[in-house]
Design a protein around this motif. Structure first.
Motif, PDB file in Angstrom:
ATOM      1  N   CYS A   1       6.281  23.175  -4.127  1.00 19.47           N
ATOM      2  CA  CYS A   1       5.757  22.332  -3.048  1.00 19.47           C
ATOM      3  C   CYS A   1       6.463  21.051  -2.750  1.00 19.47           C
ATOM      4  O   CYS A   1       7.651  20.722  -3.253  1.00 19.47           O
ATOM      5  CB  CYS A   1       4.357  21.629  -4.083  1.00 19.47           C
ATOM      6  N   GLU A   2       6.118  20.043  -2.016  1.00 13.31           N
ATOM      7  CA  GLU A   2       6.629  18.797  -1.397  1.00 13.31           C
ATOM      8  C   GLU A   2       6.062  17.591  -1.786  1.00 13.31           C
ATOM      9  O   GLU A   2       4.609  17.783  -1.836  1.00 13.31           O
ATOM     10  CB  GLU A   2       6.823  18.785   0.022  1.00 13.31           C
ATOM     11  N   VAL A   3       6.323  16.678  -2.476  1.00 18.88           N
ATOM     12  CA  VAL A   3       5.676  15.344  -2.701  1.00 18.88           C
ATOM     13  C   VAL A   3       6.163  14.177  -1.614  1.00 18.88           C
ATOM     14  O   VAL A   3       7.592  14.019  -1.640  1.00 18.88           O
ATOM     15  CB  VAL A   3       5.875  14.942  -4.046  1.00 18.88           C
ATOM     16  N   GLU A   4       5.293  13.665  -0.841  1.00 21.11           N
ATOM     17  CA  GLU A   4       5.370  12.415  -0.058  1.00 21.11           C
ATOM     18  C   GLU A   4       4.974  11.375  -0.352  1.00 21.11           C
ATOM     19  O   GLU A   4       3.830  11.377  -0.954  1.00 21.11           O
ATOM     20  CB  GLU A   4       4.938  12.902   1.456  1.00 21.11           C
ATOM     21  N   TRP A   5       5.893  10.378  -0.468  1.00 23.43           N
ATOM     22  CA  TRP A   5       5.280   9.053  -0.880  1.00 23.43           C
ATOM     23  C   TRP A   5       5.559   8.002   0.174  1.00 23.43           C
ATOM     24  O   TRP A   5       6.895   7.726   0.557  1.00 23.43           O
ATOM     25  CB  TRP A   5       6.137   8.595  -2.026  1.00 23.43           C
ATOM     26  N   SER A   6       4.499   7.523   0.847  1.00 22.37           N
ATOM     27  CA  SER A   6       4.898   6.541   2.068  1.00 22.37           C
ATOM     28  C   SER A   6       4.321   5.041   1.354  1.00 22.37           C
ATOM     29  O   SER A   6       3.840   5.122   0.479  1.00 22.37           O
ATOM     30  CB  SER A   6       4.002   7.142   3.151  1.00 22.37           C
ATOM     31  N   PHE A   7       4.885   4.289   2.197  1.00 18.55           N
ATOM     32  CA  PHE A   7       4.551   2.806   1.812  1.00 18.55           C
ATOM     33  C   PHE A   7       4.651   2.047   3.008  1.00 18.55           C
ATOM     34  O   PHE A   7       5.173   2.207   3.963  1.00 18.55           O
ATOM     35  CB  PHE A   7       5.832   2.374   0.743  1.00 18.55           C
ATOM     36  N   ASP A   8       3.842   0.910   2.716  1.00 16.19           N
ATOM     37  CA  ASP A   8       3.649  -0.308   3.939  1.00 16.19           C
ATOM     38  C   ASP A   8       3.581  -1.307   3.017  1.00 16.19           C
ATOM     39  O   ASP A   8       2.686  -1.725   2.341  1.00 16.19           O
ATOM     40  CB  ASP A   8       2.192   0.060   4.677  1.00 16.19           C
ATOM     41  N   VAL A   9       4.679  -2.269   3.224  1.00 17.20           N
ATOM     42  CA  VAL A   9       4.894  -3.266   2.200  1.00 17.20           C
ATOM     43  C   VAL A   9       5.415  -4.573   3.059  1.00 17.20           C
ATOM     44  O   VAL A   9       6.242  -4.511   4.060  1.00 17.20           O
ATOM     45  CB  VAL A   9       5.868  -2.969   0.898  1.00 17.20           C
ATOM     46  N   ASN A  10       5.281  -5.761   2.363  1.00 14.75           N
ATOM     47  CA  ASN A  10       5.937  -6.746   3.404  1.00 14.75           C
ATOM     48  C   ASN A  10       7.513  -6.810   2.797  1.00 14.75           C
ATOM     49  O   ASN A  10       7.719  -6.386   1.846  1.00 14.75           O
ATOM     50  CB  ASN A  10       5.266  -8.150   2.564  1.00 14.75           C
ATOM     51  N   PRO A  11       8.282  -7.491   3.561  1.00 15.39           N
ATOM     52  CA  PRO A  11       9.825  -7.299   3.204  1.00 15.39           C
ATOM     53  C   PRO A  11      10.123  -8.062   1.805  1.00 15.39           C
ATOM     54  O   PRO A  11       9.181  -8.943   1.495  1.00 15.39           O
ATOM     55  CB  PRO A  11      10.334  -8.040   4.342  1.00 15.39           C
ATOM     56  N   LEU A  12      11.004  -7.759   0.893  1.00 17.42           N
ATOM     57  CA  LEU A  12      11.194  -8.338  -0.314  1.00 17.42           C
ATOM     58  C   LEU A  12      12.500  -9.221  -0.270  1.00 17.42           C
ATOM     59  O   LEU A  12      13.334  -8.724   0.298  1.00 17.42           O
ATOM     60  CB  LEU A  12      11.466  -7.172  -1.177  1.00 17.42           C
ATOM     61  N   GLU A  13      12.500 -10.308  -0.466  1.00 14.15           N
ATOM     62  CA  GLU A  13      13.647 -11.301  -0.515  1.00 14.15           C
ATOM     63  C   GLU A  13      14.532 -10.517  -1.504  1.00 14.15           C
ATOM     64  O   GLU A  13      14.500 -10.049  -2.492  1.00 14.15           O
ATOM     65  CB  GLU A  13      13.120 -12.709  -1.011  1.00 14.15           C
TER      66      GLU A  13
ATOM     67  N   LEU B   1       0.883  -1.083  -0.005  1.00 15.21           N
ATOM     68  CA  LEU B   1       0.166  -0.049  -0.094  1.00 15.21           C
ATOM     69  C   LEU B   1       1.138   1.241   0.021  1.00 15.21           C
ATOM     70  O   LEU B   1       1.793   1.536   0.754  1.00 15.21           O
ATOM     71  CB  LEU B   1      -0.967  -0.078   1.171  1.00 15.21           C
ATOM     72  N   SER B   2       0.782   2.184  -0.948  1.00 17.79           N
ATOM     73  CA  SER B   2       1.214   3.471  -1.041  1.00 17.79           C
ATOM     74  C   SER B   2       0.406   4.623  -1.110  1.00 17.79           C
ATOM     75  O   SER B   2      -0.629   4.573  -1.397  1.00 17.79           O
ATOM     76  CB  SER B   2       2.329   3.411  -2.373  1.00 17.79           C
ATOM     77  N   THR B   3       1.079   5.664  -0.521  1.00 19.73           N
ATOM     78  CA  THR B   3       0.235   6.961  -0.427  1.00 19.73           C
ATOM     79  C   THR B   3       1.010   8.062  -1.052  1.00 19.73           C
ATOM     80  O   THR B   3       2.190   8.193  -0.427  1.00 19.73           O
ATOM     81  CB  THR B   3      -0.192   7.266   0.813  1.00 19.73           C
ATOM     82  N   ILE B   4       0.646   8.650  -1.927  1.00 16.86           N
ATOM     83  CA  ILE B   4       1.231  10.075  -2.320  1.00 16.86           C
ATOM     84  C   ILE B   4       0.355  11.180  -1.802  1.00 16.86           C
ATOM     85  O   ILE B   4      -0.789  11.223  -1.872  1.00 16.86           O
ATOM     86  CB  ILE B   4       1.057  10.001  -3.804  1.00 16.86           C
ATOM     87  N   LYS B   5       1.116  12.202  -1.121  1.00 13.90           N
ATOM     88  CA  LYS B   5       0.494  13.380  -0.851  1.00 13.90           C
ATOM     89  C   LYS B   5       1.323  14.672  -1.285  1.00 13.90           C
ATOM     90  O   LYS B   5       2.491  14.576  -1.440  1.00 13.90           O
ATOM     91  CB  LYS B   5       0.492  13.422   0.803  1.00 13.90           C
ATOM     92  N   ILE B   6       0.729  15.716  -1.840  1.00 12.79           N
ATOM     93  CA  ILE B   6       1.392  16.726  -2.281  1.00 12.79           C
ATOM     94  C   ILE B   6       0.874  17.969  -1.349  1.00 12.79           C
ATOM     95  O   ILE B   6      -0.303  17.954  -1.109  1.00 12.79           O
ATOM     96  CB  ILE B   6       0.595  17.262  -3.650  1.00 12.79           C
ATOM     97  N   VAL B   7       2.107  18.362  -0.795  1.00 10.89           N
ATOM     98  CA  VAL B   7       1.906  19.250   0.356  1.00 10.89           C
ATOM     99  C   VAL B   7       2.444  20.688  -0.241  1.00 10.89           C
ATOM    100  O   VAL B   7       3.387  21.100  -0.770  1.00 10.89           O
ATOM    101  CB  VAL B   7       2.905  19.220   1.461  1.00 10.89           C
ATOM    102  N   CYS B   8       1.500  21.653  -0.147  1.00  9.22           N
ATOM    103  CA  CYS B   8       1.811  23.153  -0.575  1.00  9.22           C
ATOM    104  C   CYS B   8       2.942  23.645   0.015  1.00  9.22           C
ATOM    105  O   CYS B   8       2.941  23.520   1.397  1.00  9.22           O
ATOM    106  CB  CYS B   8       0.482  23.898  -0.429  1.00  9.22           C
TER     107      CYS B   8
END
Length: 162
Positions: A116-128, A103-110
């Motif tokens: 502006c600032e772009v934030e990219w957050s993620f919630d993932v299972n570890p990758l081998e 799951l990823s979320t992109i947020k644009i901050v004024c």
């Protein structure tokens, strides 16, 4: 196994949040901006709306198919969009790069001025085969290259309209 959670950000000085947001919400055409992504197109739903699903191929994560000649691909679905807050979240519903949960979320901050600032957050299972630090660096590099390409594209458009 614990999930990997993280966030990277990139600051733009020549483009406003209102200019950048439409480029991110153009969910079915992200290949125009993301480095190494050769293909991105809609496979279900409406572009930029919750439920819209895209197919993406040709990015830098190694694939599970076992060969350098095999293209990395994913199918991703928009699960939340808030135009007022300029945020969007998407999940990976299928892929050949090893994500079982994503799951990823992109947020644009004024910004205070033009930028502006772009934030990219993620919630993932570890990758081998990857460390958490490697994955964060891949996200940071991808976001930095994406936002630079977006900003440069917008500057060119502005120059032509003068």
């Amino acid at each position: 196994m614990a999930k990997w959670e993280g966030k990277v950000s990139s600051t733009l000085s020549k483009a406003s949040a209102n200019q950048i947001w439409p480029l991110f919400i153009d969910f079915f055409n992200f290949h125009k901006w993301f480095p190494n992504m050769s293909t991105c197109y809609g496979v279900h739903g409406t572009n930029g709306e919750v439920g819209g699903t895209r197919y993406c191929a040709g990015f830098s994560l190694p694939n599970e198919d076992g060969g350098a000649d095999q293209v990395s691909w994913s199918k991703e679905r928009l699960v939340a969009v808030d135009h007022e807050k300029m945020t969007m979240s998407y999940e990976m519903v299928d892929c050949n790069v090893g994500f079982k949960s994503y799951l990823s979320t992109i947020k644009i901050v004024c910004g205070d001025g033009e930028g502006c600032e772009v934030e990219w957050s993620f919630d993932v299972n570890p990758l081998e085969g990857l460390t958490y630090e490697d994955l964060v660096q891949k996200y940071q590099n991808g976001l930095d290259k994406t936002t630079k390409k977006m900003e440069d594209g917008l500057v060119q458009i502005s120059a032509y309209s003068l």
